[in-house]
Design a protein around this motif. Structure first.
Motif, PDB file in Angstrom:
ATOM      1  N   ILE A   1      -2.707  -4.483  -3.201  1.00 45.45           N
ATOM      2  CA  ILE A   1      -1.217  -4.370  -3.059  1.00 45.45           C
ATOM      3  C   ILE A   1      -0.940  -3.952  -4.906  1.00 45.45           C
ATOM      4  O   ILE A   1      -0.274  -2.967  -5.342  1.00 45.45           O
ATOM      5  CB  ILE A   1      -0.370  -5.441  -2.703  1.00 45.45           C
ATOM      6  CG1 ILE A   1      -0.714  -5.639  -1.212  1.00 45.45           C
ATOM      7  CG2 ILE A   1       1.274  -5.479  -3.224  1.00 45.45           C
ATOM      8  CD1 ILE A   1       0.210  -6.698  -1.054  1.00 45.45           C
TER       9      ILE A   1
ATOM     10  N   ILE B   1      10.609  -7.794  -4.175  1.00 49.69           N
ATOM     11  CA  ILE B   1       9.783  -7.997  -2.886  1.00 49.69           C
ATOM     12  C   ILE B   1      10.344  -9.241  -2.249  1.00 49.69           C
ATOM     13  O   ILE B   1      10.523 -10.205  -2.589  1.00 49.69           O
ATOM     14  CB  ILE B   1       8.258  -8.090  -3.215  1.00 49.69           C
ATOM     15  CG1 ILE B   1       7.784  -6.653  -3.646  1.00 49.69           C
ATOM     16  CG2 ILE B   1       7.770  -8.440  -1.713  1.00 49.69           C
ATOM     17  CD1 ILE B   1       6.383  -6.412  -3.779  1.00 49.69           C
TER      18      ILE B   1
ATOM     19  N   LEU C   1       3.837  -5.058   3.286  1.00 46.24           N
ATOM     20  CA  LEU C   1       2.811  -4.815   2.241  1.00 46.24           C
ATOM     21  C   LEU C   1       1.562  -5.464   2.699  1.00 46.24           C
ATOM     22  O   LEU C   1       0.433  -4.866   2.596  1.00 46.24           O
ATOM     23  CB  LEU C   1       3.198  -5.418   0.958  1.00 46.24           C
ATOM     24  CG  LEU C   1       4.113  -4.526  -0.006  1.00 46.24           C
ATOM     25  CD1 LEU C   1       4.767  -5.125  -1.419  1.00 46.24           C
ATOM     26  CD2 LEU C   1       3.693  -3.339  -0.425  1.00 46.24           C
TER      27      LEU C   1
ATOM     28  N   GLN D   1      -0.068  -3.754   5.463  1.00 51.35           N
ATOM     29  CA  GLN D   1      -0.514  -2.451   5.022  1.00 51.35           C
ATOM     30  C   GLN D   1      -1.965  -2.628   4.348  1.00 51.35           C
ATOM     31  O   GLN D   1      -2.908  -1.730   4.462  1.00 51.35           O
ATOM     32  CB  GLN D   1       0.450  -1.734   4.264  1.00 51.35           C
ATOM     33  CG  GLN D   1       0.431  -0.238   4.274  1.00 51.35           C
ATOM     34  CD  GLN D   1       1.245   0.511   3.210  1.00 51.35           C
ATOM     35  OE1 GLN D   1       2.489  -0.088   3.049  1.00 51.35           O
ATOM     36  NE2 GLN D   1       1.227   1.579   2.689  1.00 51.35           N
ATOM     37  N   HIS D   2      -1.773  -3.542   3.139  1.00 45.02           N
ATOM     38  CA  HIS D   2      -2.694  -3.436   2.329  1.00 45.02           C
ATOM     39  C   HIS D   2      -3.793  -4.645   2.454  1.00 45.02           C
ATOM     40  O   HIS D   2      -4.816  -4.588   2.016  1.00 45.02           O
ATOM     41  CB  HIS D   2      -2.237  -3.756   0.847  1.00 45.02           C
ATOM     42  CG  HIS D   2      -1.406  -2.316   0.532  1.00 45.02           C
ATOM     43  ND1 HIS D   2      -2.089  -1.146   0.539  1.00 45.02           N
ATOM     44  CD2 HIS D   2      -0.300  -2.067   0.225  1.00 45.02           C
ATOM     45  CE1 HIS D   2      -1.047  -0.030   0.178  1.00 45.02           C
ATOM     46  NE2 HIS D   2       0.120  -0.876   0.013  1.00 45.02           N
TER      47      HIS D   2
ATOM     48  N   ARG E   1       9.586  -6.797   2.766  1.00 45.24           N
ATOM     49  CA  ARG E   1       8.471  -5.888   2.014  1.00 45.24           C
ATOM     50  C   ARG E   1       7.290  -6.638   1.862  1.00 45.24           C
ATOM     51  O   ARG E   1       6.281  -6.138   2.194  1.00 45.24           O
ATOM     52  CB  ARG E   1       8.989  -5.752   0.514  1.00 45.24           C
ATOM     53  CG  ARG E   1      10.156  -4.777   0.295  1.00 45.24           C
ATOM     54  CD  ARG E   1       9.533  -3.222   0.738  1.00 45.24           C
ATOM     55  NE  ARG E   1       8.642  -2.866  -0.184  1.00 45.24           N
ATOM     56  CZ  ARG E   1       7.948  -1.696  -0.100  1.00 45.24           C
ATOM     57  NH1 ARG E   1       7.790  -1.365   1.098  1.00 45.24           N
ATOM     58  NH2 ARG E   1       7.061  -1.242  -1.150  1.00 45.24           N
TER      59      ARG E   1
ATOM     60  N   ILE F   1       0.619  -0.466  -5.773  1.00 41.49           N
ATOM     61  CA  ILE F   1       1.963  -0.816  -5.698  1.00 41.49           C
ATOM     62  C   ILE F   1       2.448   0.146  -7.062  1.00 41.49           C
ATOM     63  O   ILE F   1       1.990   0.253  -7.997  1.00 41.49           O
ATOM     64  CB  ILE F   1       2.502  -2.185  -5.909  1.00 41.49           C
ATOM     65  CG1 ILE F   1       3.925  -2.343  -5.339  1.00 41.49           C
ATOM     66  CG2 ILE F   1       2.206  -2.902  -7.364  1.00 41.49           C
ATOM     67  CD1 ILE F   1       4.513  -3.429  -5.068  1.00 41.49           C
TER      68      ILE F   1
END
Lengths: 260, 379
Positions: free
Chosen positions: B259, B241, B249, B252-253, B245, B263
């Protein structure tokens, strides 16, 4: 659409001379009441406030508020291309990224125009509180410029002490000390008179460098007004003939005795 | 060494959070300087012909040189520095410290090879990597600061955390360090390049935490989580990552817990028993001395003391030390310039529109200069 016509391009030149050493770039805010500029220098010690009223222009039109960010060095290059008695017209479209300057020579034989790219600047507007100043000094601007020039040779700062009798400017440095006392004039009406309106005596210290830069505006006006109160910024105001003013605010220097 | 790639990430995603400013514009500001980092900086950088400066009997004096002259430069410009030294490293950092020892061993090997081969450039490079701050260095630096009348604080744990605490409580205006994790500890204003040599002419870079959070649309917790994902000193991060990323991430989370849950564990190697929670706690509640128990006093220099220590013990030139001491004394006496910000309040701020936004908004007569990271003030 923004369009403003000024009879004397020299006024514009003088305004630029009065601000270009404090600011490298600035935003001119044009509204239907006129053109304003408010900006602090890089170190946030001084502030320039310029106001040109719409009615002071030969013709003035501003349909929508326009903010024009200008590089003052570039503006200087353009203003070099005109004579002091040219008629100048500034034009900008709504949402334009250029401003146009048209210079017409007084004999009508020469017309030149220049476009300048505008810039996109961060702007911070400061709220300046209304203050009743403890002391207001009005004096000839040439006299003010001379005092500052003379005393700047001595030290980095100049102390202003105002009393009923007059104002004393003083500075101390490596080579020694300098004092200039300017007394209140006996005849108040003359344009060379120095007048003092005093609520209470005030003593303040300011950086010579900035005062020297303000004094560059003395070409704009024969008179200068200094407003002071204890522990607040000094205001130096030059009126611009029939059209507005340029004001400088300068934060004082203070003694810090607590070691912090 | 701070947070991996955080400065670049902020530069790319939140350029408005970074401002460049000139050294001389910091007059009157109190600044907490990460002394441990400065020590390394001076030991590595202050050299002559590739070797550290030493006194007649071979003791290193690079750090003293650095502290003396760079501090004078700050004081002369009206900055009031307070140095913060590291205390004991936190338990969690042992992994990182082991790695550093390993790297040092490697550098030592490389140095031996280079010495044998007579490769001057390589010797120089590797010997800089071998620099280690010893207890004597720290004690000498502190002794010097005391003689100069500059306050210093020894943090119970990490210096950056203590700096951040001083800044948050308003004891100082900003934190000067090159370590970006000072932001993760909650420093609101971080200055980079403040302790650099004047000759490098590097402008000071200011990072504003609030503007970073605003631009990323993160809460402080989410920002800390992102920093852990980027790679901090306290624990490993998820393999594979990178900065982009990590940012996506969190966007998004919103937390590492989610995550880890969501993931694809085959694709990304989440470390076993990953102690991210402890790392997070270290950032949020680091071991610090409360600011109200810290007294900062800037007193004048002790010229005779300085001469005794630096000239007699360490072999510095007497006239230079006396000269430096005079500068400190002079700066102490001059009155301080106040800023207008203390009198007038900012009513509104108009940010320069970035090129991308200008296309969307048709308002006003301004347009971006096109390309790059947009315009920054104070150049």
């Amino acid at each position: 659409m923004f369009e403003a016509k000024l009879q004397q391009a020299g006024t514009l030149k003088k305004i630029l001379d009065a601000i270009k050493e404090l600011l490298t770039e600035a935003t001119f805010d044009c509204t239907d009441s006129g053109i304003q500029l408010q900006a602090m220098d890089n170190s946030h010690v001084s502030l320039v406030s310029l106001n040109l009223r719409a009615d002071g222009f030969e013709t003035y039109r501003c349909d929508r508020n326009v903010s024009m960010g200008m590089n003052l060095t570039s503006l200087g290059k353009i203003l070099k291309c005109c004579s002091a008695d040219d008629v100048v017209t500034m034009k900008a479209q709504d949402a334009a990224d250029i401003v146009t300057f048209v210079f017409e020579a007084s004999n009508q034989e020469r017309v030149s125009d220049f476009d300048m790219k505008l810039m996109n600047l961060d702007q911070e507007h400061l709220g300046i509180p209304e203050t009743d100043y403890a002391c207001v000094v009005k004096m000839p601007s040439a006299e003010f410029a001379r005092v500052i020039r003379d005393l700047s040779q001595f030290g980095e700062s100049i102390t202003f002490s105002c009393s009923k009798a007059g104002v004393k400017f003083s500075s101390t440095g490596d080579i020694g000390t300098g004092n200039v006392k300017v007394a209140q004039s006996s005849s108040v009406d003359s344009k060379d008179a120095t007048t003092i309106e005093l609520q209470e005596p005030v003593t303040l210290t300011f950086a010579s460098r900035y005062l020297g830069l303000f004094a560059k505006a003395s070409g704009l006006s024969e008179r200068v007004q200094l407003s002071m109160s204890p522990e607040v910024p000094l205001v130096v105001e030059f009126k611009i003939n029939d059209i507005g003013y340029v004001r400088y605010y300068l934060a004082p220097k203070i003694e810090d005795d607590d070691g912090n | 060494m701070g947070i991996l790639g955080l400065a670049k990430l902020i530069g790319d995603i939140a350029p408005q959070a970074i401002k460049e400013n000139e050294f001389k514009n910091y007059f009157g500001r109190k600044v907490a300087v990460d002394a441990s980092m400065s020590l390394y900086q001076f030991l590595i950088a202050v050299r002559q012909e590739g070797a550290q400066l030493t006194s007649a009997d071979g003791e290193t004096t690079s750090h003293l040189m650095g502290f003396f002259y760079r501090t004078i430069r700050m004081v002369e410009n009206g900055i009031k520095p307070v140095y913060v030294f590291d205390g004991k490293p936190p338990q969690m950092k042992s992994g990182e410290l082991e790695k550093r020892t390993e790297r040092r061993n490697e550098a030592q090997k490389a140095l031996d090879i280079a010495v044998e081969a007579g490769n001057v450039e390589e010797i120089d490079k590797q010997s800089r990597r071998l620099v280690k701050v010893s207890k004597t260095h720290v004690e000498e630096a502190q002794k010097l600061l005391k003689l100069m009348g500059i306050p210093f604080v020894t943090a119970p744990c990490e210096a950056e955390a203590q700096c951040a605490a001083l800044q948050k409580s308003g004891k100082v205006y900003a934190v000067a360090t090159e370590d970006m994790d000072a932001l993760t500890f909650g420093t609101k204003v971080l200055l980079r390049h403040l302790t650099f040599s004047e000759a490098r002419k590097m402008p000071i870079k200011e990072f504003y935490l609030e503007k970073v959070l605003e631009a990323l649309e993160f809460t402080m917790d989410e920002f800390i989580d992102m920093c852990i994902l980027l790679g901090c000193d306290y624990c490993d991060s998820i393999k594979g990552i990178g900065p982009k990323r990590a940012l996506d991430l969190i966007r998004q989370h919103r937390s590492i817990e989610t995550i880890v849950e969501k993931i694809d564990s085959k694709k990304y190697g989440v470390p076993e028993n990953w102690p991210f929670k402890e790392a997070r706690r270290l950032f949020k509640e680091p071991e610090i001395t409360e600011s109200d128990q810290v007294e900062l006093n800037w007193t004048g220099p002790d010229e005779e003391g300085l001469v005794k220590f630096l000239v007699e013990e360490k072999g510095f030139a007497e006239d230079r030390i006396r000269n430096g001491s005079k500068k400190l004394q002079k700066a102490k006496q001059t009155s301080t310039q106040v800023r207008l910000d203390t009198f007038f309040t900012v009513k509104s701020t108009t940010q320069a529109k970035r090129p991308a936004e200008t296309k969307k908004e048709e308002k006003g007569g301004k347009k971006g200069r096109g390309g790059g990271s947009g315009y920054r003030r104070g150049k």
